[in-house]
Design a protein around this motif. Structure first.
Motif, PDB file in Angstrom:
ATOM      1  N   GLY A  43       0.825  -1.199   0.000  1.00  0.00           N
ATOM      2  CA  GLY A  43       0.000   0.000   0.000  1.00  0.00           C
ATOM      3  C   GLY A  43       0.859   1.249   0.000  1.00  0.00           C
ATOM      4  O   GLY A  43       2.089   1.203  -0.078  1.00  0.00           O
ATOM      5  N   ILE A  44       0.193   2.386   0.108  1.00  0.00           N
ATOM      6  CA  ILE A  44       0.832   3.697   0.104  1.00  0.00           C
ATOM      7  C   ILE A  44       0.261   4.507   1.255  1.00  0.00           C
ATOM      8  O   ILE A  44      -0.941   4.456   1.523  1.00  0.00           O
ATOM      9  CB  ILE A  44       0.591   4.438  -1.228  1.00  0.00           C
ATOM     10  CG1 ILE A  44       1.132   3.618  -2.402  1.00  0.00           C
ATOM     11  CG2 ILE A  44       1.235   5.818  -1.215  1.00  0.00           C
ATOM     12  CD1 ILE A  44       0.763   4.196  -3.753  1.00  0.00           C
ATOM     13  N   VAL A  45       1.117   5.255   1.933  1.00  0.00           N
ATOM     14  CA  VAL A  45       0.688   6.176   2.976  1.00  0.00           C
ATOM     15  C   VAL A  45       1.157   7.567   2.572  1.00  0.00           C
ATOM     16  O   VAL A  45       2.325   7.758   2.216  1.00  0.00           O
ATOM     17  CB  VAL A  45       1.248   5.789   4.350  1.00  0.00           C
ATOM     18  CG1 VAL A  45       0.748   6.749   5.418  1.00  0.00           C
ATOM     19  CG2 VAL A  45       0.842   4.360   4.710  1.00  0.00           C
ATOM     20  N   ALA A  46       0.243   8.531   2.612  1.00  0.00           N
ATOM     21  CA  ALA A  46       0.543   9.898   2.183  1.00  0.00           C
ATOM     22  C   ALA A  46       0.339  10.857   3.341  1.00  0.00           C
ATOM     23  O   ALA A  46      -0.596  10.709   4.135  1.00  0.00           O
ATOM     24  CB  ALA A  46      -0.343  10.307   1.001  1.00  0.00           C
ATOM     25  N   ALA A  47       1.229  11.844   3.440  1.00  0.00           N
ATOM     26  CA  ALA A  47       1.123  12.917   4.424  1.00  0.00           C
ATOM     27  C   ALA A  47       0.857  14.227   3.699  1.00  0.00           C
ATOM     28  O   ALA A  47       1.353  14.443   2.585  1.00  0.00           O
ATOM     29  CB  ALA A  47       2.393  13.010   5.254  1.00  0.00           C
ATOM     30  N   PHE A  48       0.101  15.113   4.343  1.00  0.00           N
ATOM     31  CA  PHE A  48      -0.332  16.352   3.699  1.00  0.00           C
ATOM     32  C   PHE A  48       0.096  17.561   4.521  1.00  0.00           C
ATOM     33  O   PHE A  48       0.480  17.450   5.689  1.00  0.00           O
ATOM     34  CB  PHE A  48      -1.849  16.346   3.510  1.00  0.00           C
ATOM     35  CG  PHE A  48      -2.350  15.289   2.568  1.00  0.00           C
ATOM     36  CD1 PHE A  48      -2.566  15.558   1.228  1.00  0.00           C
ATOM     37  CD2 PHE A  48      -2.595  14.006   3.018  1.00  0.00           C
ATOM     38  CE1 PHE A  48      -3.013  14.582   0.364  1.00  0.00           C
ATOM     39  CE2 PHE A  48      -3.052  13.016   2.173  1.00  0.00           C
ATOM     40  CZ  PHE A  48      -3.263  13.305   0.832  1.00  0.00           C
TER      41      PHE A  48
END
Length: 976
Positions: free
Chosen positions: A45-50
């Motif tokens: 999977g992918i984890v994104a921070a904003f």
């Protein structure tokens, strides 16, 4: 009064304002997929921070992606079950995240992810646990969050270890005792540190021994996570630490008695220095059940060390003492019955100096399995100094007794073995050619290619090239791989490019051969279809005709069909092929002609597509080879011929196309070898020479449009331009230009009182429509026949106008090509209107509204920012009514295609009898823009327009928007 937003509107507004700041890829690290029935199969999977503190994960499960929100825009209303540490200040979670790292703690099913984030508020840990819900197809996510550091951090790195003190592999497997390193880089003005933590966890029903001072933080059904343990810090960096990279451990033997495991941690940041830290681990016995004392307590994060008064000079002296242990880590034991424990000593392995600006990423080259002792580590670093370096240890020639398998730890020196990029920049180079450096770089899976991510968003590729002799040596002996790496030559390949700021305008070549786009990134780019197989093509940037010092605002193609003359007034009628006019945030218009090198590139692409190239086979002699941009200049000049220009012209690049263009694709079944420029060459060697500069406006240009005179006609091609009107009615005038003569041939006054934001010529050049901020649509009519004018020119005067045509500013108007007396307008009021220019009884003109409608939108009225008619029309079922194909772009990024009635009898029909417009198709939201659509344009009707069968046709639509994107759609349209 303050506007009160509904929950959905608040989330939508927040999502539009935020940006992605960091990404983390998650994998289970096992090539064998688990096929157990009834169990969740989240393998990656992918984890994104904003920038607003939001953390979102996408898990791949049963052939689909599912989104889970770990930390929402409002932490108090995050969906799902969320558990926070007691006393934790949740407002800290709304800070912009600088870095993120994720590790999969569950190798078998991938249900539990450990996520670490770094921000100006400190270091945060989040555990995401996805569980099945009985009787439901969907899954639920439970999130646990805590803060372990309260000082500003710029980077984090999680690295799971496979063993933490088991007596042997069997004991370790039974307990499934693991440990995860957490490295965090500080963001202090000086004396920055690498904080070192370990997080013990167990993937079995066993527990973590309390004697190890690691009481459980979380107890899940199949997973127990201990309290994070702070061990200390590593000093040396003098500026923010922004990147880490971990090299997996390798085994060494000392006198064949003691087994040691050594790993390397690379760290770097804004000080442009790379430090390699060696982690040497060994197993020792635990006597009398005593557990070695830990260096730090679980509730400490090193805050007592932040105010250290160490002199920077002393730190520099400390750096010279390589090999001395800076930190000793006594790892937690698996259980009270365990008789062994692991100890790790951390020392400085090397200090790498080579970059001049901040280092943005570090990546270790993947080591080959079963390569023996000669598998030397190789580190790649990217920097804002526009370079990517490959580092490898160089063994001391006097050291013959270097221990095998040391991986460069036997007294060798780390040196850069290869450099790619644009070291020192390009004098006179473009801002679009990665002059701001690289933000990331990585190896391909087989490590024979390098991928670099430029600051402007471009993706660069380099391929490792070896001579045939070297390749034979590599095939015969894999142990010489590092030798091949040292002697390899890295060749730049064409990359993935694009604008990195808002794309504001575009224009098709009159023959539909290519598309020109302009952007606020101060570049003009040329896109065309490049074949990738016998049946498929893709759109690729093959030229950057203009690189400017001002933000671009508008562009129009004025090239004709004849390329036998250079467009001079005395050379014949009509404009030459491949000519465009552009406008920017300046007061002048600039005219450009294609150089011979660009025409050769376009010709080779056409041959690769198996298209006829009739007229292009004869290259006109008046075209220059290529252009260059002198230092501190705004105008592209032709290749220098005089001695005094030699110094500047050398930056235009080589003359031979083979010297700067590399093979992009080998098209199967074709004998044509297609060559295209690389990213470096796009900003230097594909420039077009500027042939004319048109002066006259008093402020910055806003928009352009052109009437292209038919081939052989006794008319001149006209360009209409408008500029910003700052409380000055005179500046709202429209100027008409004859580019062939290089002068202004008309000034249209009295139509508008504020800025003209949109203009459109009718296909026959009889009318010019204009509108803008004053919401007034003006129709300017050509009042003299060019045959009656002594200079063959045309003059226009206002003949009709519609005051308050819309309630808000009019963003776009466009004449229908098939019915030159019909035009469409789109406004911020959310309405699309159709108008008919009609002859009045007094001999003048009337502008009559014949139709109005609103595009479909879930959020009510959506401001219309772009409208464009296709050249083709659709016949109605009654055989009398014709429908125009109208594309509509909105402020939200939505694009719709409508069939609108445009027959001449529509205006005279009653409201009830008028045919209504119908929606032909709506571009899916995933393919549309996610910000304002700035321009829509249909590809000119050429051989590229294919009629499939009666009532259906294939058209190409181009769009550009504020999301920095250019999108091209192929549509099959059927008659309503």
């Amino acid at each position: 009064n303050k506007k009160v937003l509904a929950r959905g509107e608040a989330v939508e507004d927040a999502a539009a304002a935020r940006s992605v700041t960091a990404l983390s890829w998650v994998s289970n690290g096992d090539d064998n997929e688990n096929e157990t029935e009834g169990k969740l199969k989240n393998l990656f999977g992918i984890v994104a921070a904003f920038s607003d503190g939001t953390v979102t994960s996408w898990r791949y499960n049963t052939n689909c992606w599912k989104e889970h929100v770990l930390i929402g825009h409002d932490p108090n209303t995050t969906p799902g079950e969320h558990y926070y540490e007691d006393g934790m200040d949740r407002s800290n979670l709304q800070e912009s995240i600088a870095d993120i790292s994720t590790s999969n703690l569950d190798d078998e099913f991938g249900n539990t992810w450990l996520v670490a984030t770094a921000s100006s508020k400190g270091i945060f840990l989040h555990v995401s646990n996805v569980v099945d819900v009985s009787g439901k197809e969907e899954v639920e996510e439970m999130v646990y969050s805590r803060q372990i550091g309260h000082h500003a951090a710029a980077s984090v790195q999680l690295q799971c270890q496979t063993n933490s003190g088991g007596q042997n592999k069997k004991e370790d497997d039974e307990m499934k005792m693991r440990e995860c390193y957490l490295f965090a880089g500080s963001a202090s003005p000086r004396h920055n540190k690498v904080w070192v933590y370990t997080i013990p966890y167990s993937t079995s029903s066993g527990h973590i021994d309390n004697n190890a001072a690691a009481a459980a933080w979380l107890s899940l059904p199949l997973l127990t996570i201990g309290e994070p343990i702070y061990h200390g810090h590593l000093m040396g960096h003098q500026d923010w630490i922004t990147c880490f990279s971990w090299l997996d451990q390798f085994v060494t033997n000392e006198n064949n008695t003691t087994e040691r495991k050594e790993s390397l941690l690379a760290s770097s940041g804004h000080d442009a220095k790379i430090r390699l830290w060696k982690f040497s681990s060994w197993v020792s016995s635990v006597k009398d059940g005593n557990v070695p004392e830990l260096e730090g307590e679980g509730d400490s994060d090193g805050s007592d060390l932040e105010n250290s008064d160490d002199d920077e000079a002393n730190i520099d002296d400390l750096e010279e003492e390589e090999g001395e242990a800076r930190l000793v880590i006594n790892h937690a034991v698996a259980s009270s019955g365990c008789t062994t424990a692991t100890t790790t000593a951390v020392s400085l392995e090397a200090l790498l100096l080579g970059h001049e600006e901040a280092v943005t990423s570090l990546t270790w080259r993947q080591q080959k399995k079963n390569s023996g002792d000669n598998n030397k580590p190789c580190l790649m670093s990217s920097s804002m100094d526009r370079t990517i370096l490959l580092w490898m240890v160089e063994e001391d020639s006097n050291e013959d007794d270097t221990a095998p398998g040391t991986g460069g730890g036997g007294g060798g020196v780390w040196v850069p073995i290869s450099r790619v990029g644009s070291a020192g920049g390009i004098l006179g180079g473009s801002i679009g050619a990665s002059l701001m450096g690289f933000v990331d770089a990585t190896f391909s899976p087989n490590a024979n290619r390098i991928v670099g991510h430029g600051y402007g968003g471009s993706i660069h590729f380099w391929t490792q090239v070896q001579s045939e002799k070297a390749m034979m040596e590599i095939d015969s002996d894999d142990a010489q791989d590092e030798e091949a790496l040292v002697t390899a030559r890295w060749v730049a390949d064409p990359g993935i490019t694009g604008h990195f700021q808002s794309v504001v305008d575009m224009a098709w070549d009159p023959n539909g051969e290519y598309l020109l786009t302009v952007s606020s990134d101060q570049t003009t780019r040329l896109w065309t279809e490049v074949p990738i197989s016998e049946t498929q093509c893709r759109w690729v940037e093959v030229g950057r005709p203009q690189v400017h010092g001002y933000d671009m605002t508008s562009i129009v193609c004025i090239g004709g069909h004849d390329d036998s003359n250079n467009g001079d007034a005395a050379a014949g009628d009509g404009e030459p092929r491949h000519r465009f006019v552009s406008g920017a945030d300046e007061k002048v218009l600039r005219v450009f002609d294609a150089p011979a090198s660009t025409l050769r590139t376009l010709r080779s692409i056409k041959q690769a597509r198996a298209e006829e190239d009739d007229a292009e086979n004869q290259q006109p002699s008046w075209r220059v080879e290529r252009a260059f941009m002198p230092s501190l200049g705004l105008s592209n000049k032709a290749t220098a011929d005089t001695n005094e220009d030699q110094e500047s012209s050398k930056f235009a690049g080589p003359v031979n196309d083979d010297d700067f263009a590399q093979t992009l694709d080998s098209v199967e079944g074709k004998s044509v070898e297609l060559k295209l420029p690389s990213e470096r060459d796009l900003g230097v060697t594909t420039l077009w020479p500027e042939t004319r500069t048109l002066f006259g406006h008093e402020s910055e240009l806003v928009c352009l449009d052109a009437y292209r005179a038919p081939s052989g006609a006794d008319q001149s091609t006209l360009v209409a331009s408008s500029c910003k009107a700052r409380n000055d009615v005179a500046s709202a005038a429209i100027r008409l230009w004859d580019c062939k003569k290089g002068k202004c041939v008309g000034i249209l006054k009295g139509g508008h009182r504020s800025t003209v934001s949109t203009m459109s010529f009718s296909r026959d050049g009889k009318y010019l429509a204009s509108s803008g901020k004053d919401r007034r649509i003006c129709i300017w009519k050509r009042v003299n026949d060019p045959m009656d004018s002594p200079e063959g020119g045309s003059s226009y005067e206002i003949s009709a106008a519609a005051d308050s045509a819309h309630k808000r500013i009019v963003w776009s108007i466009h004449f229908c090509p098939k019915f030159p007396d019909t035009l469409a307008s789109g406004s911020r009021d959310g309405l699309v209107k159709l108008w008919r220019v009609m002859e009045a009884t007094d001999g003048g003109l009337d502008l009559k509204e014949i139709l109005r409608f609103e595009p479909l939108s879930k959020a009510g009225k959506n401001p219309i920012t772009a409208v464009a008619f296709a050249e083709d029309i659709l016949p109605g079922s009654d055989g009398q009514t014709h429908y125009g194909i109208l594309s509509i772009g909105t402020e939200s990024g939505r694009i719709e295609i409508w069939a609108v009635p445009i027959s001449s009898n529509v205006a005279s029909l009653d409201k009830e009898a008028k045919p209504s417009p119908s929606l032909l198709c709506a571009i899916p939201s995933n393919d549309s823009h996610f910000d304002t659509v700035k321009k829509l344009s249909w590809r000119p009707a050429t051989d590229h327009t294919d009629v499939i069968n009666e009532g259906m046709m294939c058209l190409t639509l181009a769009s550009c928007g504020q999301d920095n994107g250019v999108r091209i759609f192929k549509l099959r349209i059927r008659s309503p």
